[in-house]
Design a protein around this motif. Structure first.
Motif, PDB file in Angstrom:
ATOM      1  N   PRO A  43     -20.022   2.313  22.357  1.00  0.00           N
ATOM      2  CA  PRO A  43     -20.038   2.557  23.774  1.00  0.00           C
ATOM      3  C   PRO A  43     -18.660   2.168  24.440  1.00  0.00           C
ATOM      4  O   PRO A  43     -18.400   2.874  25.564  1.00  0.00           O
ATOM      5  CB  PRO A  43     -21.134   1.654  24.083  1.00  0.00           C
ATOM      6  N   THR A  44     -17.982   1.384  23.862  1.00  0.00           N
ATOM      7  CA  THR A  44     -16.779   0.900  24.146  1.00  0.00           C
ATOM      8  C   THR A  44     -15.572   1.691  23.894  1.00  0.00           C
ATOM      9  O   THR A  44     -14.288   1.387  23.890  1.00  0.00           O
ATOM     10  CB  THR A  44     -16.569  -0.702  24.253  1.00  0.00           C
ATOM     11  N   SER A  45     -15.734   2.622  22.828  1.00  0.00           N
ATOM     12  CA  SER A  45     -14.716   3.489  22.615  1.00  0.00           C
ATOM     13  C   SER A  45     -14.894   5.055  22.519  1.00  0.00           C
ATOM     14  O   SER A  45     -16.266   5.102  22.774  1.00  0.00           O
ATOM     15  CB  SER A  45     -14.128   2.995  21.080  1.00  0.00           C
ATOM     16  N   THR A  46     -13.870   5.764  22.563  1.00  0.00           N
ATOM     17  CA  THR A  46     -13.998   7.110  22.527  1.00  0.00           C
ATOM     18  C   THR A  46     -12.871   7.916  21.951  1.00  0.00           C
ATOM     19  O   THR A  46     -11.722   7.165  21.712  1.00  0.00           O
ATOM     20  CB  THR A  46     -14.567   7.733  23.798  1.00  0.00           C
ATOM     21  N   ILE A  47     -12.870   9.124  21.759  1.00  0.00           N
ATOM     22  CA  ILE A  47     -11.740  10.082  21.517  1.00  0.00           C
ATOM     23  C   ILE A  47     -11.708  11.065  22.755  1.00  0.00           C
ATOM     24  O   ILE A  47     -12.836  11.839  22.727  1.00  0.00           O
ATOM     25  CB  ILE A  47     -11.718  10.691  20.234  1.00  0.00           C
ATOM     26  N   LEU A  48     -10.690  11.184  23.307  1.00  0.00           N
ATOM     27  CA  LEU A  48     -10.778  12.071  24.204  1.00  0.00           C
ATOM     28  C   LEU A  48      -9.771  13.149  23.816  1.00  0.00           C
ATOM     29  O   LEU A  48      -8.671  13.005  23.329  1.00  0.00           O
ATOM     30  CB  LEU A  48      -9.875  11.458  25.482  1.00  0.00           C
ATOM     31  N   VAL A  62      -9.142   5.675  22.242  1.00  0.00           N
ATOM     32  CA  VAL A  62      -9.088   4.634  23.161  1.00  0.00           C
ATOM     33  C   VAL A  62     -10.208   3.751  23.090  1.00  0.00           C
ATOM     34  O   VAL A  62     -11.491   4.169  23.021  1.00  0.00           O
ATOM     35  CB  VAL A  62      -8.709   5.033  24.506  1.00  0.00           C
ATOM     36  N   GLY A  63     -10.133   2.446  23.310  1.00  0.00           N
ATOM     37  CA  GLY A  63     -11.304   1.525  23.397  1.00  0.00           C
ATOM     38  C   GLY A  63     -10.857   0.386  24.078  1.00  0.00           C
ATOM     39  O   GLY A  63      -9.888  -0.264  24.171  1.00  0.00           O
ATOM     40  N   PHE A  64     -12.072  -0.646  24.244  1.00  0.00           N
ATOM     41  CA  PHE A  64     -11.773  -1.783  25.265  1.00  0.00           C
ATOM     42  C   PHE A  64     -12.423  -2.755  24.387  1.00  0.00           C
ATOM     43  O   PHE A  64     -13.732  -2.818  24.128  1.00  0.00           O
ATOM     44  CB  PHE A  64     -12.324  -1.638  26.439  1.00  0.00           C
ATOM     45  N   ASP A  65     -11.868  -3.957  24.065  1.00  0.00           N
ATOM     46  CA  ASP A  65     -12.635  -4.969  23.064  1.00  0.00           C
ATOM     47  C   ASP A  65     -13.099  -6.139  24.048  1.00  0.00           C
ATOM     48  O   ASP A  65     -13.475  -7.016  23.428  1.00  0.00           O
ATOM     49  CB  ASP A  65     -11.636  -5.415  21.977  1.00  0.00           C
ATOM     50  N   ALA A  69      -7.227  -2.953  26.017  1.00  0.00           N
ATOM     51  CA  ALA A  69      -7.738  -1.861  25.472  1.00  0.00           C
ATOM     52  C   ALA A  69      -6.514  -1.327  24.648  1.00  0.00           C
ATOM     53  O   ALA A  69      -5.493  -1.696  24.767  1.00  0.00           O
ATOM     54  CB  ALA A  69      -7.578  -0.683  26.773  1.00  0.00           C
ATOM     55  N   TRP A  70      -6.986  -0.669  23.678  1.00  0.00           N
ATOM     56  CA  TRP A  70      -6.119  -0.244  22.714  1.00  0.00           C
ATOM     57  C   TRP A  70      -6.176   1.357  22.346  1.00  0.00           C
ATOM     58  O   TRP A  70      -7.167   1.764  22.419  1.00  0.00           O
ATOM     59  CB  TRP A  70      -6.279  -0.932  21.367  1.00  0.00           C
ATOM     60  N   VAL A  71      -4.965   1.835  22.117  1.00  0.00           N
ATOM     61  CA  VAL A  71      -4.828   3.061  21.763  1.00  0.00           C
ATOM     62  C   VAL A  71      -4.405   3.608  20.649  1.00  0.00           C
ATOM     63  O   VAL A  71      -3.540   2.783  19.845  1.00  0.00           O
ATOM     64  CB  VAL A  71      -3.891   3.653  22.850  1.00  0.00           C
ATOM     65  N   TYR A  72      -5.121   4.576  19.898  1.00  0.00           N
ATOM     66  CA  TYR A  72      -4.743   5.211  18.551  1.00  0.00           C
ATOM     67  C   TYR A  72      -4.808   6.469  18.552  1.00  0.00           C
ATOM     68  O   TYR A  72      -5.322   7.270  19.424  1.00  0.00           O
ATOM     69  CB  TYR A  72      -5.710   4.459  17.666  1.00  0.00           C
ATOM     70  N   TYR A  73      -4.175   7.233  17.257  1.00  0.00           N
ATOM     71  CA  TYR A  73      -4.329   8.559  17.308  1.00  0.00           C
ATOM     72  C   TYR A  73      -4.070   9.489  18.484  1.00  0.00           C
ATOM     73  O   TYR A  73      -4.822  10.375  18.703  1.00  0.00           O
ATOM     74  CB  TYR A  73      -5.637   8.893  16.767  1.00  0.00           C
ATOM     75  N   TRP A  96     -10.098   6.005  31.473  1.00  0.00           N
ATOM     76  CA  TRP A  96     -11.415   5.812  30.848  1.00  0.00           C
ATOM     77  C   TRP A  96     -11.730   4.307  30.396  1.00  0.00           C
ATOM     78  O   TRP A  96     -12.729   3.638  30.882  1.00  0.00           O
ATOM     79  CB  TRP A  96     -11.499   6.358  29.439  1.00  0.00           C
ATOM     80  N   VAL A  97     -10.789   3.654  30.232  1.00  0.00           N
ATOM     81  CA  VAL A  97     -10.743   2.215  29.999  1.00  0.00           C
ATOM     82  C   VAL A  97     -10.663   1.211  31.251  1.00  0.00           C
ATOM     83  O   VAL A  97     -11.388   0.153  31.379  1.00  0.00           O
ATOM     84  CB  VAL A  97      -9.938   1.567  28.842  1.00  0.00           C
TER      85      VAL A  97
END
Ligand code: COA
Length: 142
Positions: A43-48, A62-65, A69-73, A96-97
């Motif tokens: 629930p706290t991460s997604t791919i847009l 992107v996700g929020f720990d 929040a951290w960004v990948y890919y 989003w985050v």
């Protein structure tokens, strides 16, 4: 760039992973399809993703720990670069985050990726005076 940016559909995971491979973002020890499915199921991460018809032309994970929040890919298809899609994807990731309450967003850039550093500076990101440490919690795959 006015293409809509929405969460990646589960049947577009393979297309996203192909985009990441083409953009040079994957490494032998990572399974990008598994990464994508896990991010989409949490629930706290997604791919847009930005799509043109059925084609996935840009993504950001992107996700929020709970702290940052951290960004990948983050990737834009090579033929689609330079028209603002990367900037739009990062704006969507930030929104989003921010909705989850994240006060700050961070990302790592490989030292070999000078072009990405220029892109993030253009967006107003700054280099933090930190070192990134890591340790595998499973036997290193690949
Ligand atoms: C990085 C990447 C996502 C940028 O996407 P893009 O759609 O071409 O970027 P945009 O068109 O939105 O550019 C946004 C801004 O960044 C700037 N920019 C883009 N690439 C740049 C570069 N190599 N150096 C300096 N600035 C750059 C643009 O000039 C633009 O600035 P402006 O809005 O002030 O004119 C794309 O090049 C890519 O997919 N690269 C391969 C994958 C990658 O390295 N991802 C990042 C991993 S950390």
């Amino acid at each position: 760039m006015s293409l809509p940016i929405r969460p990646l559909a589960s049947d577009q995971v393979v297309a996203a992973a192909e985009l990441w491979r083409a953009a040079g973002l994957t490494r032998p020890w990572n399974d990008p399809e598994a990464d994508a499915r896990l991010a989409l199921s949490t629930p706290t991460s997604t791919i847009l993703a930005a799509r043109d018809g059925d084609e996935v032309i840009g993504t950001v994970m992107v996700g929020f720990d709970g702290h940052r929040a951290w960004v990948y890919y983050l990737a834009v298809a090579e033929a689609r670069r330079g028209v603002g899609l990367g900037r739009a994807l990062m704006a969507a990731a930030e929104a989003w985050v921010a909705d989850l309450g994240a006060p700050k967003i961070e990302l790592m850039v490989r030292e070999t990726n000078a072009a990405a550093s220029g892109f993030y500076v253009s967006l107003g990101y700054t280099v933090e005076p930190v070192k990134v440490f890591s340790r595998w919690l499973v036997e290193r795959p690949g």
